[in-house]
Motif scaffolding. Structure first.
Motif, PDB file in Angstrom:
ATOM      1  N   ALA A   1       0.829  -1.203   0.000  1.00 39.27           N
ATOM      2  CA  ALA A   1       0.000   0.000   0.000  1.00 39.27           C
ATOM      3  C   ALA A   1       0.867   1.258   0.000  1.00 39.27           C
ATOM      4  O   ALA A   1       0.558   2.238  -0.695  1.00 39.27           O
ATOM      5  CB  ALA A   1      -0.930  -0.002   1.201  1.00 39.27           C
ATOM      6  N   LEU A   2       1.942   1.238   0.773  1.00 40.97           N
ATOM      7  CA  LEU A   2       2.851   2.390   0.833  1.00 40.97           C
ATOM      8  C   LEU A   2       3.489   2.632  -0.529  1.00 40.97           C
ATOM      9  O   LEU A   2       3.552   3.780  -1.005  1.00 40.97           O
ATOM     10  CB  LEU A   2       3.926   2.141   1.884  1.00 40.97           C
TER      11      LEU A   2
ATOM     12  N   LEU B   1      -1.887  -0.521   8.012  1.00 44.50           N
ATOM     13  CA  LEU B   1      -1.993   0.175   6.729  1.00 44.50           C
ATOM     14  C   LEU B   1      -2.404   1.631   6.912  1.00 44.50           C
ATOM     15  O   LEU B   1      -1.770   2.545   6.372  1.00 44.50           O
ATOM     16  CB  LEU B   1      -3.026  -0.535   5.842  1.00 44.50           C
ATOM     17  N   CYS B   2      -3.463   1.841   7.683  1.00 47.35           N
ATOM     18  CA  CYS B   2      -4.009   3.187   7.824  1.00 47.35           C
ATOM     19  C   CYS B   2      -3.042   4.115   8.556  1.00 47.35           C
ATOM     20  O   CYS B   2      -2.818   5.260   8.120  1.00 47.35           O
ATOM     21  CB  CYS B   2      -5.338   3.137   8.555  1.00 47.35           C
ATOM     22  N   ALA B   3      -2.473   3.655   9.667  1.00 46.37           N
ATOM     23  CA  ALA B   3      -1.543   4.505  10.416  1.00 46.37           C
ATOM     24  C   ALA B   3      -0.352   4.892   9.554  1.00 46.37           C
ATOM     25  O   ALA B   3       0.088   6.053   9.554  1.00 46.37           O
ATOM     26  CB  ALA B   3      -1.084   3.779  11.678  1.00 46.37           C
ATOM     27  N   THR B   4       0.176   3.935   8.793  1.00 42.45           N
ATOM     28  CA  THR B   4       1.347   4.200   7.957  1.00 42.45           C
ATOM     29  C   THR B   4       1.031   5.195   6.843  1.00 42.45           C
ATOM     30  O   THR B   4       1.803   6.137   6.595  1.00 42.45           O
ATOM     31  CB  THR B   4       1.867   2.892   7.347  1.00 42.45           C
ATOM     32  N   LEU B   5      -0.099   5.019   6.184  1.00 35.81           N
ATOM     33  CA  LEU B   5      -0.431   5.903   5.066  1.00 35.81           C
ATOM     34  C   LEU B   5      -0.784   7.312   5.542  1.00 35.81           C
ATOM     35  O   LEU B   5      -0.432   8.304   4.891  1.00 35.81           O
ATOM     36  CB  LEU B   5      -1.577   5.308   4.252  1.00 35.81           C
TER      37      LEU B   5
ATOM     38  N   ILE C   1      -5.809  -4.287  -1.373  1.00 37.84           N
ATOM     39  CA  ILE C   1      -4.964  -5.294  -0.720  1.00 37.84           C
ATOM     40  C   ILE C   1      -5.812  -6.438  -0.177  1.00 37.84           C
ATOM     41  O   ILE C   1      -5.530  -7.613  -0.409  1.00 37.84           O
ATOM     42  CB  ILE C   1      -4.155  -4.660   0.436  1.00 37.84           C
ATOM     43  N   GLU C   2      -6.884  -6.119   0.581  1.00 43.13           N
ATOM     44  CA  GLU C   2      -7.722  -7.133   1.212  1.00 43.13           C
ATOM     45  C   GLU C   2      -9.000  -6.478   1.729  1.00 43.13           C
ATOM     46  O   GLU C   2      -9.054  -5.248   1.889  1.00 43.13           O
ATOM     47  CB  GLU C   2      -6.980  -7.791   2.381  1.00 43.13           C
ATOM     48  N   PRO C   3     -10.048  -7.278   2.024  1.00 42.47           N
ATOM     49  CA  PRO C   3     -11.216  -6.719   2.717  1.00 42.47           C
ATOM     50  C   PRO C   3     -10.776  -6.094   4.037  1.00 42.47           C
ATOM     51  O   PRO C   3      -9.975  -6.680   4.769  1.00 42.47           O
ATOM     52  CB  PRO C   3     -12.098  -7.954   2.953  1.00 42.47           C
ATOM     53  N   SER C   4     -11.281  -4.898   4.335  1.00 39.59           N
ATOM     54  CA  SER C   4     -10.716  -4.132   5.441  1.00 39.59           C
ATOM     55  C   SER C   4     -11.789  -3.501   6.318  1.00 39.59           C
ATOM     56  O   SER C   4     -12.917  -3.257   5.879  1.00 39.59           O
ATOM     57  CB  SER C   4      -9.795  -3.019   4.899  1.00 39.59           C
ATOM     58  N   ASP C   5     -11.394  -3.213   7.556  1.00 39.58           N
ATOM     59  CA  ASP C   5     -12.281  -2.558   8.501  1.00 39.58           C
ATOM     60  C   ASP C   5     -12.383  -1.065   8.191  1.00 39.58           C
ATOM     61  O   ASP C   5     -11.461  -0.468   7.631  1.00 39.58           O
ATOM     62  CB  ASP C   5     -11.752  -2.752   9.922  1.00 39.58           C
TER      63      ASP C   5
END
Length: 306
Positions: free
Chosen positions: A70-71, A107-111, A134-138
């Motif tokens: 993702a990054l 993922l979210c914190a990094t982006l 990437i995948e199903p996500s919250d």
């Protein structure tokens, strides 16, 4: 502009944190959409991202391939990939494979931290597109308590930004679930369609309760959704736990619908009830693992104050 900000080889840093989750308050298929209502908790995942002019090296994500993908995609979109070296420091206390959104939070914190370092705004729609590739996500990145289509991102709607005073006693019921494998099961759609009536009832109660602040409705809706999921991913003695803990004063139970986590919902001010609930769970012969006492919080990123 970023090129101006980095003029002279200055080091740029960003920091962000997002909440983990206790699974979902409800989840299922409604109107051909795979939807869930988020259940963010105050177990925080944080990321610090540093950029400096370089050759495109990325350090700090050796064991987090999803986050790295993702990054890299976001760096490509912003045309930064081959011009800067990136260092990532992640802190994630969430156990993996339990349904507490560990990988989504990474993922979210990094982006979000990358966006801050680059002095850019990352919209929820942009983030949704990146992580769902990437995948199903919250939907933990959405503000407040929200409804999210965790497969396509076709729906992302905040129910309320006023978070009810609810605490959760969280337990691991045992085992581990791979989100990608679980969501790729052929029979999953059929099983979800079979429980659509219960899911609709759960969503109706939760939306009403969250918007009005009626915590009993929130507990009722979460419990209905949890029990409806027993035909998909059963949790040992869930029916007994729901009945007994409610009798002891709990609002209800919430689960990870594609994980192993169980949360007992209780009003924050009811400390005596919380103690009784903890004692009852501790006395059960089943080997549940107590993961901690958390608060329901709003979703979305938090940034370090300068």
């Amino acid at each position: 502009m970023l090129t101006m900000a980095l003029l002279g080889g200055a080091l740029m840093k960003g920091w962000a944190q997002v909440p983990g989750t206790c699974g979902e308050l409800a989840q299922g298929i409604l109107g051909k959409q795979a939807l869930h209502i988020t259940c963010p908790i105050d177990c925080w995942v944080s990321a610090e991202v540093s950029l400096e002019p370089g050759q495109g090296n990325i350090d700090g994500l050796q064991d987090r391939s999803k986050t790295r993908r993702a990054l890299e995609k976001l760096l490509d979109q912003w045309q930064l990939r081959n011009h800067y070296d990136v260092q990532i420091n992640l802190h994630n206390p969430l156990p993996k494979g339990k349904g507490m959104a560990s990988s989504t939070a990474d993922l979210c914190a990094t982006l979000y931290a990358l966006a801050q370092a680059c002095q850019r705004t990352l919209t929820t729609q942009e983030l949704s597109n990146l992580i769902l590739a990437i995948e199903p996500s919250d939907g933990l990145f959405l503000p407040g308590i929200s409804i999210f289509d965790h497969r396509s991102g076709s729906k992302a709607e905040t129910i309320t930004s006023k978070i009810p005073a609810i605490d959760l006693l969280i337990y691991d019921m045992g085992g581990e679930v791979d989100t990608v494998i679980f969501n790729s099961q052929e029979e999953l759609i059929e099983l979800n369609i079979a429980k659509v009536g219960q899911v609709q009832q759960a969503f109706d109660l939760l939306v009403s309760g969250l918007q009005s602040g009626e915590r009993k409705k929130i507990g009722q809706g979460a419990t209905i959704s949890a029990l409806a999921n027993q035909n998909i991913l059963p949790k040992v003695n869930l029916e007994i736990i729901a009945e007994e803990t409610t009798a002891l004063g709990a609002l209800g139970v919430a689960i990870a619908h594609s994980g192993t986590t169980l949360g007992i919902l209780v009003e924050r001010e009811q400390r005596e009830k919380q103690e009784k609930l903890w004692q009852w769970m501790n006395e059960q012969s089943q080997a549940y693992t107590y993961l901690g006492h958390y608060r329901l919080v709003g979703g979305g990123p938090r940034y370090q104050q300068s």
